[in-house]
Write a protein that holds these residues in place. Structure first.
Motif, short mmCIF file in Angstrom:
data_model
loop_
_atom_site.label_atom_id
_atom_site.label_comp_id
_atom_site.label_asym_id
_atom_site.label_seq_id
_atom_site.Cartn_x
_atom_site.Cartn_y
_atom_site.Cartn_z
N UNK A 1 0.84 -1.21 0.00
CA UNK A 1 0.00 0.00 0.00
C UNK A 1 0.88 1.26 0.00
N UNK A 2 0.55 2.22 -0.83
CA UNK A 2 1.36 3.43 -0.93
C UNK A 2 1.01 4.44 0.15
N UNK A 3 1.84 5.44 0.29
CA UNK A 3 1.64 6.46 1.33
C UNK A 3 0.59 7.49 0.91
N UNK A 4 0.36 7.62 -0.39
CA UNK A 4 -0.55 8.66 -0.89
C UNK A 4 -1.53 8.07 -1.89
N UNK A 5 -2.65 8.74 -2.06
CA UNK A 5 -3.63 8.30 -3.05
C UNK A 5 -3.15 8.73 -4.44
N UNK A 6 -3.72 8.09 -5.45
CA UNK A 6 -3.37 8.46 -6.82
C UNK A 6 -3.73 9.91 -7.10
N UNK A 7 -4.82 10.40 -6.49
CA UNK A 7 -5.21 11.80 -6.69
C UNK A 7 -4.15 12.76 -6.17
N UNK A 8 -3.60 12.42 -5.02
CA UNK A 8 -2.53 13.27 -4.46
C UNK A 8 -1.31 13.28 -5.38
N UNK A 9 -0.88 12.10 -5.79
CA UNK A 9 0.27 12.03 -6.71
C UNK A 9 -0.02 12.83 -7.98
N UNK A 10 -1.25 12.64 -8.50
CA UNK A 10 -1.62 13.31 -9.76
C UNK A 10 -1.56 14.83 -9.63
N UNK A 11 -2.04 15.35 -8.52
CA UNK A 11 -2.05 16.81 -8.34
C UNK A 11 -0.61 17.34 -8.32
N UNK A 12 0.29 16.62 -7.63
CA UNK A 12 1.69 17.07 -7.57
C UNK A 12 2.35 16.95 -8.94
N UNK A 13 2.06 15.85 -9.61
CA UNK A 13 2.69 15.62 -10.92
C UNK A 13 2.16 16.63 -11.95
N UNK A 14 0.89 16.96 -11.85
CA UNK A 14 0.30 17.99 -12.73
C UNK A 14 1.04 19.31 -12.57
N UNK A 15 1.26 19.67 -11.31
CA UNK A 15 1.93 20.94 -11.05
C UNK A 15 3.38 20.92 -11.53
N UNK A 16 4.04 19.80 -11.32
CA UNK A 16 5.41 19.63 -11.81
C UNK A 16 5.44 19.78 -13.33
N UNK A 17 4.46 19.20 -14.03
CA UNK A 17 4.43 19.30 -15.50
C UNK A 17 4.13 20.72 -15.95
N UNK A 18 3.21 21.39 -15.24
CA UNK A 18 2.78 22.71 -15.67
C UNK A 18 3.82 23.79 -15.34
N UNK A 19 4.44 23.68 -14.17
CA UNK A 19 5.31 24.76 -13.67
C UNK A 19 6.79 24.40 -13.67
N UNK A 20 7.11 23.16 -13.95
CA UNK A 20 8.48 22.62 -13.89
C UNK A 20 8.97 22.41 -12.46
N UNK A 21 8.15 22.84 -11.48
CA UNK A 21 8.52 22.52 -10.10
C UNK A 21 7.28 22.47 -9.23
N UNK A 22 7.41 21.81 -8.08
CA UNK A 22 6.29 21.75 -7.15
C UNK A 22 6.85 21.74 -5.73
N UNK A 23 6.12 22.36 -4.81
CA UNK A 23 6.52 22.36 -3.40
C UNK A 23 5.42 21.65 -2.62
N UNK A 24 5.81 20.68 -1.84
CA UNK A 24 4.83 19.89 -1.08
C UNK A 24 5.18 19.96 0.40
N UNK A 25 4.25 20.47 1.21
CA UNK A 25 4.51 20.54 2.64
C UNK A 25 4.08 19.25 3.33
N UNK A 26 4.67 19.00 4.48
CA UNK A 26 4.40 17.76 5.24
C UNK A 26 4.48 16.55 4.31
N UNK A 27 5.57 16.45 3.59
CA UNK A 27 5.69 15.42 2.56
C UNK A 27 5.79 14.01 3.12
N UNK A 28 6.70 13.80 4.06
CA UNK A 28 6.87 12.45 4.60
C UNK A 28 5.89 12.21 5.74
N UNK A 29 5.35 11.00 5.83
CA UNK A 29 4.59 10.64 7.03
C UNK A 29 5.48 10.90 8.25
N UNK A 30 4.85 11.35 9.35
CA UNK A 30 5.61 11.84 10.52
C UNK A 30 6.70 10.89 11.01
#
Ligand code: OGA
Ligand code: MN
Length: 210
Positions: A1-30
């Motif tokens: 089982x992964x740490x994130x849902x496909x929707x979460x990955x997709x949102x980050x990957x979308x932003x990476x594709x659109x802007x060439x970079x993405x910033x994600x807060x609280x990235x790792x599980x605690x």
């Protein structure tokens, strides 16, 4: 089982594709974040870090005028404590390959310590000796960072400062290694991070060049 849902990955990957970079807060599980931070502090205490180089240029003085960080290269086999971190990165590679049609097949990661007064001048992560680096990833481990402490990740666009990203604890910055010019501004505190690259060929060269 992964740490994130496909929707979460997709949102980050979308932003990476659109802007060439993405910033994600609280990235790792605690718990994984804590494991990584303790691992970092332990190796810092044991003096396991070495002065980072700048590839083929070789000259230490030139290197010091470009970057002042100390690094510790990680390997999955030796640094088994960090297995959950490696697993998450492997999950990320899978998602990028699936959703961005990339063919990433490896990664190389190191811990990085920027002592107070150091920086990394504006650069690209992909250059002649390192052209297999596709995506750069940094996860920051600075729990006491305050405005004015420096050590920001400055992202350039069209030769101008586009964004200054604060190196806050458990924040992840991800960007395209081939086209995003960036810089680490001079830090006034000891600055800690996990820094690495997703590759389209197995690692090796990067580690030799430091
Ligand atoms: C690097 C780098 C940025 C950062 O190591 O190549 O640009 O924010 N790091 O640590
Ligand atoms: Mn860089």
């Amino acid at each position: 089982m992964g740490a994130y849902t496909d929707d979460e990955w997709l949102a980050w990957i979308d932003q990476l594709s659109a802007e060439d970079y993405v910033v994600i807060d609280e990235f790792l599980p605690k718990d994984i974040y804590q494991t990584l931070r303790s691992f970092f502090l332990e190796h810092l205490k044991q003096d396991d870090f070495s002065k980072a180089g700048i590839g083929a240029a070789g000259n230490r003085q030139i290197a010091a005028s470009i970057r002042g960080d100390y690094i510790y290269w990680l390997t999955k086999e030796r640094d088994v404590t960090l297995l959950p971190v490696f697993q998450l990165l492997e999950e990320l590679i899978q998602k990028l390959n699936r959703y961005c049609f990339l063919s990433l097949s490896g990664y190389e990661f190191h811990l990085a310590h920027y002592p107070s007064g150091t920086f990394y001048r504006r650069h690209l992560d992909q250059f002649r000796e390192r052209n297999n680096r596709m995506i750069s990833i940094i996860i920051y481990l600075n729990e006491l960072w305050n405005e004015g402490d420096g050590g920001e990740l400055i992202v350039y666009r069209d030769n101008e400062v586009h964004e200054k990203i604060q190196p806050l604890a458990n924040r992840c910055a991800m960007f395209r290694s081939d086209c995003v010019e960036h810089e680490v501004s001079e830090t006034r505190i000891s600055r800690y991070s996990l820094t690495g690259w997703l590759l389209y060929q197995p690692p090796g060269l990067g580690q030799i060049l430091g």
